[in-house]
Every structure is written in C-alpha cells, then in structure tokens.
Scaffold this motif. Structure first.
Motif, PDB file in Angstrom:
ATOM      1  N   ARG A 135     -12.833 -18.770   6.091  1.00 47.34           N
ATOM      2  CA  ARG A 135     -12.252 -18.847   7.444  1.00 47.34           C
ATOM      3  C   ARG A 135     -13.281 -18.625   8.551  1.00 47.34           C
ATOM      4  O   ARG A 135     -12.988 -18.865   9.717  1.00 47.34           O
ATOM      5  N   ASN A 136     -14.477 -18.165   8.195  1.00 49.65           N
ATOM      6  CA  ASN A 136     -15.491 -17.854   9.216  1.00 49.65           C
ATOM      7  C   ASN A 136     -16.828 -18.530   8.909  1.00 49.65           C
ATOM      8  O   ASN A 136     -17.869 -17.866   8.820  1.00 49.65           O
ATOM      9  N   PRO A 137     -16.834 -19.845   8.781  1.00 52.78           N
ATOM     10  CA  PRO A 137     -18.084 -20.525   8.432  1.00 52.78           C
ATOM     11  C   PRO A 137     -19.171 -20.363   9.498  1.00 52.78           C
ATOM     12  O   PRO A 137     -20.358 -20.454   9.185  1.00 52.78           O
ATOM     13  N   ASP A 138     -18.757 -20.124  10.745  1.00 53.02           N
ATOM     14  CA  ASP A 138     -19.757 -19.952  11.810  1.00 53.02           C
ATOM     15  C   ASP A 138     -20.647 -18.737  11.568  1.00 53.02           C
ATOM     16  O   ASP A 138     -21.760 -18.664  12.099  1.00 53.02           O
ATOM     17  N   ARG A 139     -20.186 -17.800  10.777  1.00 51.43           N
ATOM     18  CA  ARG A 139     -20.975 -16.596  10.522  1.00 51.43           C
ATOM     19  C   ARG A 139     -21.964 -16.780   9.375  1.00 51.43           C
ATOM     20  O   ARG A 139     -22.800 -15.901   9.155  1.00 51.43           O
ATOM     21  N   PHE A 140     -21.880 -17.912   8.677  1.00 51.77           N
ATOM     22  CA  PHE A 140     -22.684 -18.068   7.465  1.00 51.77           C
ATOM     23  C   PHE A 140     -23.530 -19.338   7.463  1.00 51.77           C
ATOM     24  O   PHE A 140     -23.940 -19.809   6.408  1.00 51.77           O
ATOM     25  N   LEU A 141     -23.793 -19.880   8.654  1.00 51.83           N
ATOM     26  CA  LEU A 141     -24.694 -21.027   8.739  1.00 51.83           C
ATOM     27  C   LEU A 141     -26.106 -20.587   8.358  1.00 51.83           C
ATOM     28  O   LEU A 141     -26.555 -19.491   8.690  1.00 51.83           O
ATOM     29  N   THR A 142     -26.815 -21.462   7.691  1.00 47.79           N
ATOM     30  CA  THR A 142     -28.213 -21.179   7.354  1.00 47.79           C
ATOM     31  C   THR A 142     -29.072 -21.281   8.613  1.00 47.79           C
ATOM     32  O   THR A 142     -28.660 -21.910   9.606  1.00 47.79           O
ATOM     33  N   PRO A 143     -30.245 -20.663   8.612  1.00 48.92           N
ATOM     34  CA  PRO A 143     -31.137 -20.788   9.776  1.00 48.92           C
ATOM     35  C   PRO A 143     -31.428 -22.243  10.143  1.00 48.92           C
ATOM     36  O   PRO A 143     -31.479 -22.601  11.323  1.00 48.92           O
ATOM     37  N   ASP A 144     -31.603 -23.091   9.135  1.00 52.75           N
ATOM     38  CA  ASP A 144     -31.880 -24.506   9.414  1.00 52.75           C
ATOM     39  C   ASP A 144     -30.688 -25.166  10.095  1.00 52.75           C
ATOM     40  O   ASP A 144     -30.844 -25.948  11.043  1.00 52.75           O
ATOM     41  N   ALA A 145     -29.479 -24.849   9.633  1.00 49.05           N
ATOM     42  CA  ALA A 145     -28.281 -25.430  10.240  1.00 49.05           C
ATOM     43  C   ALA A 145     -28.119 -24.950  11.675  1.00 49.05           C
ATOM     44  O   ALA A 145     -27.700 -25.711  12.555  1.00 49.05           O
ATOM     45  N   LEU A 146     -28.459 -23.721  11.931  1.00 41.80           N
ATOM     46  CA  LEU A 146     -28.397 -23.195  13.293  1.00 41.80           C
ATOM     47  C   LEU A 146     -29.379 -23.921  14.197  1.00 41.80           C
ATOM     48  O   LEU A 146     -29.058 -24.268  15.341  1.00 41.80           O
ATOM     49  N   ARG A 147     -30.582 -24.155  13.695  1.00 41.79           N
ATOM     50  CA  ARG A 147     -31.582 -24.857  14.504  1.00 41.79           C
ATOM     51  C   ARG A 147     -31.134 -26.281  14.829  1.00 41.79           C
ATOM     52  O   ARG A 147     -31.399 -26.800  15.912  1.00 41.79           O
TER      53      ARG A 147
END
Length: 216
Positions: A135-147
C-alpha cells in the motif's frame, strides 16, 4: 479531560493514586528545563511561570506513574542514569507525541523502559507487514527510480522497488513503534485518571483554571 483539585500541604504537587508527590521533584525538573517563553519567564510574568510549572508537574507525574508500572511488571530501568543538566526534547518527537510525553520520555528512564516493553508486546502478522509494503510503494522506491522520477503509483517495473524481504524488518520496527506509542498513550490516560493535583499544578490544558491552554 477533567482533573480534580485537592487542598494538599504546600510541599505536595499531586496525589498519585493516593500517595503524595513532592513539589521538590517538580522543582528539580524546572531547574533543568528551559521555559517555552524565556523572556516572559525572566520577567516573572505570572502566566508563563504557572504554565511552566504545570507542564513540569505533568512530566513528573508521568515519570512517577511509569516507575510504578515498571515495578508492577518487573521491569528494571537503569538506575545509574544521572538527571540531565539541561533537558533536551527532540522537536520531531514533541510535534508527534506532544511536549509532555516527549519530555517525559527524554527525562524518565522508567517511561522509556515501559515504552520499550509495550513496543515489544505488539504482534504483527506477516500479512500486515506485506500489506503495508504493497500500500506504500512510494516509501520503497530504489535510489535509481527516485532519480528517474518514477511514479510509485503508476507503471513501475519490479526493479523500481526495493525487495520486500530487504525492507520487511524496517517495516516491522516502524509499525511496532507506532503501536507501542498508542499503547503508551492509552496507559497514560488510564493511569492519570486517578491523579489529584494541588492548586497551581493542574494540567496546562485543564479548563478548570482561567489561563489554561490546549498545547501539550
């Protein structure tokens, strides 16, 4: 919350489950706690002085209640912890917990021991942990996905999210902490219902005195 007042001897700040709690313990906390409005306090403005004393009384009452709870549960808080020269309360904790509870946890080894005990009692089924992860995928993005600015609630590739097994322990710790804090609040509300305050030591938010405030 309504608090009953008591006409007690001058050296008693409150009756905790019928037992006197001395004003000396409140004064000891005041001696190491910067007031919220130092200028008003230095000038001796009556309201600032009263509210600071009432706030300190709540912290000391919480400490006393926690000491009693630890004794009943067989918990042994560290006894060699020296009182701080200046009590420092984390601003984030004060915002989340309220200044009274945050200060009590910073000041009282017994309160910290009780909170740790309550956290350890919390049971989290595997399904609860996994459901939080999903339910909280925004908290578990990888650093690459965040970039890359990946949208966690849109189309994401499996590699955009940290694997569940890598974050499972952290999820459990965070949820147990939140549940433990809720249990601590429930315990404190229940135990404080049998505390009777001397005039001048009431809860700062008690509407029974004319300059009450609802900030904790």
């Amino acid at each position: 919350m309504t608090h009953t007042h008591v006409h007690a001897p001058a050296e008693v700040a409150a009756l905790v489950h019928g037992d006197p709690l001395g004003t000396d313990r409140v004064e000891a906390l005041l001696a190491v706690t910067p007031p919220r409005d130092p200028e008003a306090y230095r000038e001796g403005r009556a309201r600032a002085v009263r509210q600071h004393r009432r706030w300190a009384a709540q912290v000391v009452v919480t400490d006393e209640l926690a000491r009693r709870a630890c004794a009943e549960l067989g918990l042994r808080p560290p006894e060699d912890t020296a009182p701080p020269d200046v009590l420092t309360v984390d601003e984030a904790d004060a915002a989340e917990l309220g200044s009274i509870v945050a200060a009590a946890l910073a000041y009282s080894p017994a309160a910290r021991a009780l909170l740790a005990h309550l956290e350890a009692l919390q049971h989290l089924p595997e399904g609860t942990l996994r459901d939080y992860y999903l339910r909280n995928p925004d908290r578990f993005l990888t650093p690459d996905a965040l970039r890359r600015g990946a949208d966690p609630f849109g189309a994401t590739a499996p590699e955009d999210l940290m694997p569940y097994q890598e974050v499972r322990a952290g999820i459990g710790k965070e949820l147990r902490q939140a549940m433990g804090r809720r249990a601590f609040f429930l315990w404190l509300d229940r135990e404080r219902s049998d505390v009777v305050y001397s005039p001048g030591y009431e809860h700062p938010g008690d509407p029974g005195h004319p300059d009450h405030e609802h900030r904790h």
